[in-house]
Design a protein around this motif. Structure first.
Motif: not given
Length: 147
Positions: A101-121
């Motif tokens: 349930g946290y991915t949507e929130k994580i994506l929002a914070v990353l977008k707001e701060n213009q930070v790219p990340a890597a997701f291993f799914i």
């Protein structure tokens, strides 16, 4: 006459065993070939041969050794495994197997701060959360396989 029949039986038996071994070898080869490739589209195929992944830790805070095979594969596909030791960047990664349930929130914070990340799914995650996976890609994040 009895000796000729016995000799013929030996020859037929030898031929049957030889043909059986050749057939067995052919079947095994075909089975192994099917296990090592997956058809994608048209004439293109990708190997799904299992390759172990791990690192050998080094002393004195040096970068670990990923192994020569892994290094060749990473370079072949322009991948990133280790950063440049002269340029100490932080790589932000997330292991997403089963959604908590946290991915949507994580994506929002990353977008707001213009930070790219890597997701291993995992495959399960791809099937259960396709919209989130699509959003990760659309927002410029790296998506990798976590099995």
């Amino acid at each position: 006459m009895k000796k000729i029949i016995q000799d013929n039986i030996k020859i037929v038996t030898a031929l049957a065993v030889t043909v059986g071994l050749l057939l067995f070898t052919f079947i095994v080869a075909q089975t192994n070939q099917q296990k090592e490739t997956v058809a994608t589209s048209g004439t293109s195929t990708l190997s799904n041969k299992k390759i172990g992944w791990g690192i050998k830790r080094e002393d004195n805070h040096k970068q670990p050794d990923v192994g020569s095979l892994n290094k060749r594969i990473i370079e072949q596909y322009d991948g990133i495994c280790m950063g440049n030791p002269e340029m100490p960047y932080v790589y932000l990664t997330f292991d997403n197997g089963y959604e908590a349930g946290y991915t949507e929130k994580i994506l929002a914070v990353l977008k707001e701060n213009q930070v790219p990340a890597a997701f291993f799914i995992t495959g399960h995650y791809v099937n259960s959360q396709p919209e989130l996976v699509k959003k990760m890609i659309e927002e410029g994040h790296t998506v990798g396989n976590h099995f």
